[in-house]
Write a protein that holds these residues in place. Structure first.
Motif, mmCIF file in Angstrom:
data_model
loop_
_atom_site.group_PDB
_atom_site.id
_atom_site.type_symbol
_atom_site.label_atom_id
_atom_site.label_comp_id
_atom_site.label_asym_id
_atom_site.label_seq_id
_atom_site.Cartn_x
_atom_site.Cartn_y
_atom_site.Cartn_z
ATOM 1 N N GLY A 167 0.884 -0.772 -0.016
ATOM 2 C CA GLY A 167 -0.361 -0.428 0.132
ATOM 3 C C GLY A 167 0.390 1.302 0.152
ATOM 4 N N PRO A 227 -3.864 5.239 -14.049
ATOM 5 C CA PRO A 227 -4.794 4.880 -12.655
ATOM 6 C C PRO A 227 -5.860 4.348 -14.160
ATOM 7 N N ARG A 249 -8.903 6.988 -3.576
ATOM 8 C CA ARG A 249 -8.372 6.059 -4.037
ATOM 9 C C ARG A 249 -7.958 5.721 -4.901
ATOM 10 N N ARG A 251 -6.976 3.168 -8.259
ATOM 11 C CA ARG A 251 -6.368 1.550 -8.421
ATOM 12 C C ARG A 251 -5.478 2.055 -9.801
ATOM 13 N N PRO A 256 0.153 -1.913 -5.842
ATOM 14 C CA PRO A 256 -0.174 -1.661 -4.659
ATOM 15 C C PRO A 256 -1.712 -0.181 -5.537
ATOM 16 N N PRO A 257 -2.761 0.072 -4.768
ATOM 17 C CA PRO A 257 -3.442 0.730 -4.703
ATOM 18 C C PRO A 257 -2.975 2.183 -4.078
ATOM 19 N N ARG A 399 -17.415 7.256 -7.831
ATOM 20 C CA ARG A 399 -16.140 6.052 -8.495
ATOM 21 C C ARG A 399 -16.619 5.911 -10.305
ATOM 22 N N GLU A 401 -14.427 5.063 -14.154
ATOM 23 C CA GLU A 401 -12.812 3.767 -14.091
ATOM 24 C C GLU A 401 -12.462 5.052 -15.779
#
Length: 404
Positions: A167, A227, A249, A251, A256-257, A399, A401
């Protein structure tokens, strides 16, 4: 032994070659910081400051007096035509960067462009094309990337001192008074005259915390860490259009995030800590002060040595193949991708009432979000969002993508 990756001595001035002509567009505000960097380089003959530009009268600064013969303009195009600088420092509002950069490139200048460089991936691609077409380079103002402490941390990661990294997180807790949000027409705004501004904690004052995390992810991946998804909760304690408190956050395709937990409404000050957690240890970098603690260290130590971005740009101009830029535009693409994703996020939630306390009067008044530092630290330690920690004032995350 000195590390040649941060050795400013690589830039050698040829006595037969005149020093590069440098201009600053946006000479007030944060531009005064750039003028202070330029002043000793001008005095040493490393560069020649030829012009300052600002729409307001140029403010005096005892640490950066305007040298004799430096022209002062209110219009950057007039300055470019009159002085033909070879390096242009652009320290104007972020939503003006692209247009001014294009103008400077058209006259043949290399750029030192303040962060955030641009506010969307479309603008990033356009600026990349303009740089290629002009055969010039742009260094972006993420000065903490020039830190020897960051190099020491990434060297420790490469040596396996933390084992497998699980992390990456950062906590920064600052305070901004009412005057900060009255400093300009674009302060605290999401848009201005229909154009994105995004003057929130993540995009502007605490952008360095985000970028340091991206640099560590880059070191782990050995390539640009693109990302693929974000989750973010954004809050505000005053009537602004952007966040002063956020937990983000990120990803990636691999690795790791990253968990970013920041505020401008803190009850206590946290300069900015980046924590890297691995299976065999943990490292903490205080990025504004270059203080580092690695596994096995008894105390946090300051790692001296930070190469300035302007010095690095000058050295790169002297030796393009031997001296890479510290913060080239391409390295900042993941940061711009995050801003691009945040443009579609809903308005930050307003927190008020008993959650917020005020201190001071007039422009010096600050607003504190009760217990926010504890929330941010817990979020960073657990890699969790406030809503996942059952924080009473937390709302659901946005959220998205990412593609690219």
């Amino acid at each position: 032994m000195p590390d040649d990756r941060i050795d400013p001595g690589r830039s050698v001035v040829n006595a037969a070659t005149p020093p590069p002509r440098v201009a600053v567009i946006g000479a007030n505000g944060h531009g005064r910081w750039h003028r202070r960097v330029i002043a000793p380089l001008h005095a040493a003959g490393r560069l020649r400051l030829v012009a300052l530009v600002d729409v307001r009268p140029v403010e005096d600064d005892p640490a950066a007096p305007v040298p004799p013969g430096v022209a002062v303009f209110t219009d950057h195009r007039a300055m470019l035509a009159a002085t033909r600088p070879e390096v242009v420092v652009i320290c104007t509002p972020p939503h003006t960067h692209l247009a001014i950069a294009r103008d400077a490139l058209a006259t043949g200048a290399d750029l030192l462009l303040e962060k955030p460089p641009v506010l969307s991936l479309a603008e990033h691609e356009e600026l990349t094309w303009a740089l290629t077409a002009a055969g010039r380079v742009a260094q972006v103002g993420f000065q903490a990337l020039g830190s020897a402490a960051l190099i020491a941390l990434t060297d420790a990661l490469a040596a396996g001192r933390l084992g497998t990294v699980t992390g990456i997180s950062t906590v920064a807790a600052w305070q901004r008074p009412d005057a900060y949000y009255a400093r300009s027409a674009w302060a605290g705004r999401r848009t201005l005259d229909g154009r994105p501004v995004l003057d929130g904690a993540l995009a502007n004052p605490l952008a360095h915390a985000v970028m340091q995390c991206l640099a560590i992810a880059e070191a782990l991946a050995g390539a640009t860490p693109w990302p693929v998804a974000i989750e973010v909760e954004r809050y505000r304690v005053r009537p602004i259009e952007v966040e002063d408190t956020a937990v983000l956050r990120v990803r990636f395709r691999a690795g790791p995030p990253v968990l970013v937990a920041v505020t401008l409404a803190a009850e206590e000050f946290v300069a900015g800590e980046v924590a890297v957690t691995g299976t065999t240890g943990k490292a903490v970098l205080e990025y504004p002060t270059d203080r580092l603690r690695l596994p096995g260290d008894v105390v946090t130590r300051r790692v001296p040595g930070r190469l300035g971005l302007l010095e690095n740009l000058l050295a790169h101009r002297d030796d393009p193949s031997g001296v890479p830029l510290i913060a080239p535009l391409a390295r900042t693409a993941p940061f711009t991708a995050l801003l691009d994703a945040l443009r579609s996020a809903p308005e930050p939630r307003l927190l008020e009432g008993d959650l917020v306390t005020t201190l001071g009067e007039g422009g010096e008044r600050v607003r504190h979000l009760r217990g926010v530092v504890d929330v941010l630290r817990r979020a960073a330690e657990r890699g969790a969002l406030p809503s996942e920690l059952s924080v009473p004032w937390a709302s659901g995350a946005y959220r998205a993508e990412l593609t690219g």
